[in-house]
Structure formats: structure tokens, C-alpha cells
Write a protein that holds these residues in place. Structure first.
Motif, PDB file in Angstrom:
ATOM      1  N   THR A 123      -2.950  -0.841  -5.755  1.00 36.30           N
ATOM      2  CA  THR A 123      -3.056  -0.424  -4.355  1.00 36.30           C
ATOM      3  C   THR A 123      -1.906   0.507  -3.994  1.00 36.30           C
ATOM      4  O   THR A 123      -1.974   1.233  -3.019  1.00 36.30           O
ATOM      5  N   PHE A 124      -0.846   0.434  -4.793  1.00 32.72           N
ATOM      6  CA  PHE A 124       0.267   1.378  -4.692  1.00 32.72           C
ATOM      7  C   PHE A 124       0.865   1.523  -6.078  1.00 32.72           C
ATOM      8  O   PHE A 124       1.169   0.524  -6.731  1.00 32.72           O
ATOM      9  N   ASP A 126       4.680  -0.661   3.568  1.00 32.27           N
ATOM     10  CA  ASP A 126       3.402  -0.869   4.248  1.00 32.27           C
ATOM     11  C   ASP A 126       2.581  -1.862   3.456  1.00 32.27           C
ATOM     12  O   ASP A 126       2.499  -1.787   2.219  1.00 32.27           O
ATOM     13  N   THR A 165       0.803  -1.232   0.000  1.00 29.30           N
ATOM     14  CA  THR A 165       0.000   0.000   0.000  1.00 29.30           C
ATOM     15  C   THR A 165       0.834   1.278   0.000  1.00 29.30           C
ATOM     16  O   THR A 165       0.342   2.336  -0.381  1.00 29.30           O
ATOM     17  N   ARG A 166       2.092   1.192   0.446  1.00 27.78           N
ATOM     18  CA  ARG A 166       2.927   2.391   0.503  1.00 27.78           C
ATOM     19  C   ARG A 166       4.377   1.997   0.710  1.00 27.78           C
ATOM     20  O   ARG A 166       4.674   0.967   1.303  1.00 27.78           O
ATOM     21  N   ARG A 224       4.018  -4.215   8.365  1.00 30.48           N
ATOM     22  CA  ARG A 224       5.060  -3.503   7.611  1.00 30.48           C
ATOM     23  C   ARG A 224       6.307  -4.354   7.534  1.00 30.48           C
ATOM     24  O   ARG A 224       6.643  -5.052   8.479  1.00 30.48           O
ATOM     25  N   ALA A 268       1.149  -5.229  -5.713  1.00 29.03           N
ATOM     26  CA  ALA A 268       0.742  -3.837  -5.477  1.00 29.03           C
ATOM     27  C   ALA A 268      -0.551  -3.560  -6.243  1.00 29.03           C
ATOM     28  O   ALA A 268      -0.744  -2.500  -6.813  1.00 29.03           O
ATOM     29  N   THR A 328      -3.881  -0.269  10.901  1.00 32.01           N
ATOM     30  CA  THR A 328      -2.845  -0.385   9.871  1.00 32.01           C
ATOM     31  C   THR A 328      -2.496  -1.847   9.643  1.00 32.01           C
ATOM     32  O   THR A 328      -2.647  -2.681  10.534  1.00 32.01           O
ATOM     33  N   PRO A 366       3.845   4.049  -7.719  1.00 33.09           N
ATOM     34  CA  PRO A 366       4.741   5.184  -7.490  1.00 33.09           C
ATOM     35  C   PRO A 366       4.530   6.282  -8.526  1.00 33.09           C
ATOM     36  O   PRO A 366       4.276   5.999  -9.695  1.00 33.09           O
ATOM     37  N   VAL A 387      10.934   6.803  -3.503  1.00 33.24           N
ATOM     38  CA  VAL A 387      11.034   7.559  -2.257  1.00 33.24           C
ATOM     39  C   VAL A 387      12.197   8.532  -2.415  1.00 33.24           C
ATOM     40  O   VAL A 387      13.235   8.174  -2.962  1.00 33.24           O
ATOM     41  N   ARG A 427       8.038   3.940   2.066  1.00 38.63           N
ATOM     42  CA  ARG A 427       8.570   5.166   2.667  1.00 38.63           C
ATOM     43  C   ARG A 427       9.951   4.888   3.249  1.00 38.63           C
ATOM     44  O   ARG A 427      10.363   3.735   3.333  1.00 38.63           O
TER      45      ARG A 427
END
Length: 186
Positions: free
Chosen positions: A120-121, A69, A53-54, A177, A113, A174, A123, A130, A56
């Protein structure tokens, strides 16, 4: 002083010095920040999360951190493969995914993803997933695709440095991770 007493004095001084130096235990060099992770491949195949989902990153005193994530119903996650490779290759096509830095860390997460064909993610910039400018160890995070239930990232690192990989459990709000820490030095 004649030659014989001078030699005996030199021998006595050498013997005493050797005894004192030999009696002091050798000091082992302390690992950088107490880090003892190593740089060999790390993998686990304990469970599957539904989706990425992400992605970072963060900076710490002794290491740089990449966090992926994950969504899904599982509170835990442990299916990954992370290793230094000569060059990360894109999932599906096998195309090269070059990244800045003297070492390439391939991060494979056994979670896509996308869900039902919907990302769902995704970039914004596949070459700069990132922003890691100014980081001590990280040089670039690039997207190497999501394909057949897994997602691959290329992490450009300053040098082949020690790293660790672990997962953090999800909470009510959440998902779990996946964490990759790369030390600033040996």
C-alpha cells in the motif's frame, strides 16, 4: 574620610545593592517557541489502522514534521512507539539502518504497508523516503521495513531534541494520520 566611615559607607552600599537585587524575582528562561515536549519515548496502543499509505514531511517555524498517512476504516489511530535509540534496526532481520544526524529517532507504527500481500506504500528510495534536504532538524528519513503488522522508519535528527507525537482523525476522504514533530532547539 577616615577608614571607619569609608567601611560603613561600603557596607551600606553593599546592603542596599543586595536588597535591591534580592527583591527582583529571577526570570526563568522561556522554552523555545513555548515547546515543552521533552525527548523521552512516547507510545500509545489505542487502536490499529489497516495500512500505511504515504509518508511525507513539512517545515514549520519552530519544528520539522513527519506525517504518516494511514488507510483503513477507522477515523482515529493511536498505536505507535517513537523513541531515540542508539541505532534503528530493521524489522525482521535486525540489520542496522544508519541515518545522517547526531540522533536516531525510531518510529514504529502498528500498521503494515501492505494489504493481502500487495504493497500500500513502497518508498521509491528506502534510504531517502522523504526529501528533507534543507530542513532545520531532520537529516534523513529511511525505511526500516514493514513486518508482522507494523512499519518502522528511521528518522535522522540533527541532535536529540524535544519531540511530540499525536494522531489526527480521518475524514470521509482520508484516513487518519500519525504526526511526529521535532523541535528545532530546546
Amino acid at each position: 574620610m577616615t577608614r571607619k566611615p569609608a567601611r560603613l559607607l561600603a557596607l551600606a552600599v553593599t546592603t542596599v545593592t543586595a536588597a535591591v537585587v534580592g527583591a527582583v524575582p529571577a526570570q526563568a528562561a522561556e522554552p523555545y517557541c513555548g515547546i515543552t515536549w521533552g525527548s523521552l519515548a512516547k507510545a500509545a496502543d489505542d487502536s490499529d489502522a489497516e495500512v500505511v499509505t504515504r509518508v511525507r514531511a513539512g517545515r514549520h517555524a519552530c519544528f520539522d514534521r513527519l506525517v504518516i498517512d494511514l488507510g483503513g476504516h477507522d477515523a482515529t489511530f493511536g498505536s505507535y512507539a517513537v523513541e531515540y535509540v542508539p541505532l534503528v534496526r530493521q524489522d525482521g532481520s535486525g540489520a542496522d539502518v544508519p541515518v545522517r544526524g547526531a540522533a536516531d529517532l525510531q518510529v514504529v507504527v502498528k500498521a503494515p504497508a501492505y494489504r493481502d500481500g500487495t504493497p500500500t506504500f513502497e518508498p521509491v528510495d528506502r534510504q531517502e523516503v522523504v526529501d528533507v534536504s534543507g530542513y532545520s532538524t531532520f537529516r534523513q528519513v529511511a525505511w526500516a521495513n514493514t513486518y508482522e503488522g507494523r512499519t518502522t522508519l528511521a528518522l535522522g535528527v540533527r541532535a536529540r531534541l524535544p519531540f511530540r507525537v499525536f494522531s489526527l482523525a480521518g475524514t470521509a476522504s482520508t484516513g487518519p494520520r500519525l504526526v511526529i514533530d521535532v523541535a528545532h532547539a530546546w
